[in-house]
Design a protein around this motif. Structure first.
Motif, mmCIF file in Angstrom:
data_model
loop_
_atom_site.group_PDB
_atom_site.id
_atom_site.type_symbol
_atom_site.label_atom_id
_atom_site.label_comp_id
_atom_site.label_asym_id
_atom_site.label_seq_id
_atom_site.Cartn_x
_atom_site.Cartn_y
_atom_site.Cartn_z
ATOM 1 N N LYS A 134 49.013 -23.137 84.252
ATOM 2 C CA LYS A 134 48.521 -24.514 84.295
ATOM 3 C C LYS A 134 47.220 -24.588 83.492
ATOM 4 C CE LYS A 134 47.700 -28.307 87.469
ATOM 5 N NZ LYS A 134 47.867 -28.791 88.836
ATOM 6 N N ASN A 147 44.241 -26.141 83.561
ATOM 7 C CA ASN A 147 42.929 -25.928 84.167
ATOM 8 C C ASN A 147 42.723 -24.472 84.583
ATOM 9 O OD1 ASN A 147 41.812 -28.487 83.922
ATOM 10 N ND2 ASN A 147 42.740 -29.224 85.822
ATOM 11 N N THR A 154 38.515 -35.164 89.820
ATOM 12 C CA THR A 154 39.855 -35.145 89.243
ATOM 13 C C THR A 154 39.773 -35.631 87.793
ATOM 14 O OG1 THR A 154 40.632 -35.697 91.456
ATOM 15 C CG2 THR A 154 42.211 -35.997 89.639
ATOM 16 N N PRO A 155 40.503 -35.058 86.852
ATOM 17 C CA PRO A 155 41.587 -34.068 86.982
ATOM 18 C C PRO A 155 41.198 -32.651 86.533
ATOM 19 C CG PRO A 155 41.829 -35.272 84.930
ATOM 20 C CD PRO A 155 40.505 -35.686 85.519
ATOM 21 N N GLU A 169 41.169 -27.812 89.520
ATOM 22 C CA GLU A 169 41.700 -26.441 89.556
ATOM 23 C C GLU A 169 40.744 -25.455 88.876
ATOM 24 O OE1 GLU A 169 43.359 -29.076 88.504
ATOM 25 O OE2 GLU A 169 45.091 -29.308 89.826
ATOM 26 N N GLN A 176 46.409 -30.636 83.426
ATOM 27 C CA GLN A 176 47.412 -30.664 84.495
ATOM 28 C C GLN A 176 48.752 -30.057 84.105
ATOM 29 O OE1 GLN A 176 46.837 -31.479 87.658
ATOM 30 N NE2 GLN A 176 44.698 -31.749 87.076
#
Lengths: 244, 360
Positions: free
Chosen positions: B7, B9, B30-31, B34, B174
């Motif tokens: 992914k 992030n 967000t986003p 992570e 994302q």
């Protein structure tokens, strides 16, 4: 002949820019002596504030970093977390620490960051010319409170030692002043104790110094020191506020 | 090395660790969440520092402190949070400190939306905070490129003693893509003898500051940091072209990051649907911007127009106009506020420009 007094090696050999009667010079001296006595001039990092203390890195002999207004505790966190063996301390005024930097100081204390903060509380914005600070006393005049601070309009002054002492990460908070020799000796003891606790990795340590600003208070040095020992010390009680 | 599915992030966070990032200071938004989440688990496992700051303002100032102490420091955020970091970024540039900042940008203004956007181009490439300074801006279009650029960013930050911004968007953060962890050559970098690390016998104290109280001194400092940006423009330009060499495109799409990928497909659609040959000019460094390189392509005979395709109301188009400088008409196509242009929208707009239907 044996000298009875020598300038601390913790100070650089330069002229200070502070006004006559200002407390900054005395506090610089006490910090310099502490660094020298604890043998940490060579390892310490000072974080300077925005305000009159902005040039402190030109005066104290240790390495220094100049922070944005109020951000010194965040900058100190970045240094201390990555260099845990180095003594780190911030030197901040009341506009810097108690107003724009309130979030940074509260959260550094909450996290128990293992650095020391020397908080210079003179109840006024010095560098910018005498504006009202969160610590300005009720009734005290400032260039942005020309009629004096009013409780209904501005609220009551903030007591940083007491406020921060509610946080578990803070292990030592003492309020001192440097208005006369006995108090200077006590202030030195407090500063040295704070650094010693830092060296012992105990947690966040905080020394608030009630300081004189004769220029912006429009007072003589003598009157200014009487103001510190009188109305200021009455509202901001001197002594150990918290010690774990 | 075998490819792995990552992914965006998380891959960026892992890339930073592999690049020798000493410390990460984050704040939830967000986003990009992570990134701090990954760092909170993995940095301590590598004996490195993770702190969740009380705000984006505090996070960037922690970066400032760690960078001042000579450490490789990073923070990440998304658009509204990056706005809050601008104070610190200006100080970092002013004090000449290396730092890496990730912007997984989202639609604005204000709280806007959490969907992907490219509306922070101006803020990223024009300095963002107060004063005459720039951040180097790297814009990845894929997870692989993001991973490579993050690792380069630490070296570039150290080389120039200047903040480097990775300008991606929520889409890059994302989505998941296969990536390869490449063996990276070690780069020779200047020693950090300016850092506030304690004197340890050094004759004079180091004082890391952006304060230059005397105007002539401050001007000299500005001239000095400007010379670094000139050097970046000479040594660090990165861009990619598709369908431009030997293929005589009629129209050039100029686009970066996520929209550049949409433009790839739009080039094929233009050929199949309209019989129009289009090329893509994709700047990877948004600052410094490859002005001359785009100008040369726009100047070729047969090029009828250049279209800046963005997820904004028209920001990079200013640089495209500066680059093209009259060599061809410049048009703009964009979707804003978290909306992503479709391949058909881009292709149809480009076709209408070629046919002379769209205003300049």
């Amino acid at each position: 002949m044996k000298p009875v007094y020598v300038k601390s090696k913790g100070l650089q050999d330069t002229e200070l820019h502070y006004c006559p009667g200002c407390s900054h010079g005395i506090v610089h001296k006490l910090i310099a002596e502490t660094l020298e006595e604890l043998n940490i001039i060579d390892t310490s990092v000072l974080i300077c504030p925005v305000g009159c203390g902005v040039f402190a890195g030109n005066y104290l002999a240790c390495d220094a970093v100049e922070a944005a207004h109020g951000r010194a505790p965040a900058v100190a966190t970045g240094i201390k977390r990555t260099c845990p063996d180095q003594p780190v301390f911030t030197y901040q005024g009341d506009g810097d620490l108690a107003s724009i930097g309130i979030a940074e100081i509260v959260h550094a204390a909450m996290r128990g960051e293992k650095f020391t903060t020397i908080f210079i509380n003179n109840g006024i914005y010095g560098m910018t010319g005498g504006q009202m600070a969160p610590t300005t006393l009720i009734g005290q005049k400032a260039t942005t409170a020309p009629l004096g601070r009013q409780k209904e309009l501005h609220g009551e002054p903030i007591r940083m030692c007491e406020m921060l002492s509610s946080l578990g990460g803070l292990v030592y908070a003492e309020r001192v002043c440097v208005a006369d020799v006995p108090h200077i000796i006590k202030a030195k003891r407090a500063i040295k104790k704070a650094f010693t606790k830092q060296l012992n990795n105990e947690g966040f340590t905080f020394v608030e110094v009630l300081a004189a600003c004769p220029t912006n208070w429009a007072m003589t040095t003598r009157k200014a020191n009487e103001w510190v020992l009188g109305p200021m010390a009455e509202y901001y009680p001197l002594g150990v506020i918290k010690e774990v | 090395m075998a490819k792995e599915l990552w992914k965006g992030n998380e891959a960026i966070a892992e890339a930073a660790i592999r690049a020798g990032c000493d410390c990460f200071f984050g704040y939830p938004i967000t986003p990009q969440n992570e990134i701090p989440e990954y760092m909170s688990l993995h940095m301590p496992q590598h004996g490195k520092v993770f702190v969740q700051a009380e705000s984006e303002v505090a996070a960037i100032n922690m970066v400032y402190g760690a960078a001042a102490a000579g450490k490789r420091a990073m923070t990440s955020s998304s658009s509204p949070g990056i706005s809050l970091k601008q104070e610190g970024i200006s100080y970092i540039a002013g004090a000449e400190l290396p730092a890496v900042i990730i912007n997984m940008s989202r639609g604005g203004p204000g709280l806007g939306t959490i969907q992907a956007s490219q509306a922070d181009y101006f803020q990223s490439t024009r300095g963002g905070g107060n004063g005459d300074y720039r951040t180097m801006v790297l814009a990845p279009q894929s997870i692989q490129e993001a991973v490579d650029l993050v690792q380069d960013a630490f070296d570039l930050a150290d080389k120039y003693r200047n903040p480097v911004l990775i300008l991606a968007d929520g889409m890059i953060g994302q989505m998941m893509e296969p990536i390869e962890w490449k063996q990276r050559p070690s780069v020779e970098l200047p020693p950090k003898d300016w850092a506030a690390t304690g004197r340890h016998g050094r004759e004079k104290n180091n004082f890391v500051t952006s304060l230059r109280i005397d105007a002539p001194d401050c001007e000299l400092h500005n001239v000095h940091i400007q010379s670094k940006y000139d050097r970046m423009a000479e040594e660090e330009l990165r861009y990619e072209t598709i369908g431009c060499d030997g293929q005589e495109p009629e129209i050039i799409l100029a686009s970066y990051g996520t929209t550049a990928r949409i433009c790839w497909s739009a080039i094929n659609r233009l050929e199949r649907k309209y019989g129009i040959k289009a090329g893509l000019f994709r700047p990877i460094t948004l600052f410094p911007f490859p002005y001359d390189q785009l100008h040369q392509i726009a100047s070729r005979p047969g090029v009828k127009a250049v279209i800046s395709v963005e997820m904004s109301q028209g920001q990079m188009v200013d640089d495209v106009k500066l680059a093209v400088n009259g060599a061809a008409p410049v048009h703009f196509f964009g979707r804003a506020g978290g909306s992503i242009p479709t391949v058909d929208e881009v292709a149809d707009f480009a076709a209408s420009v070629v046919k002379g239907g769209a205003g300049k």
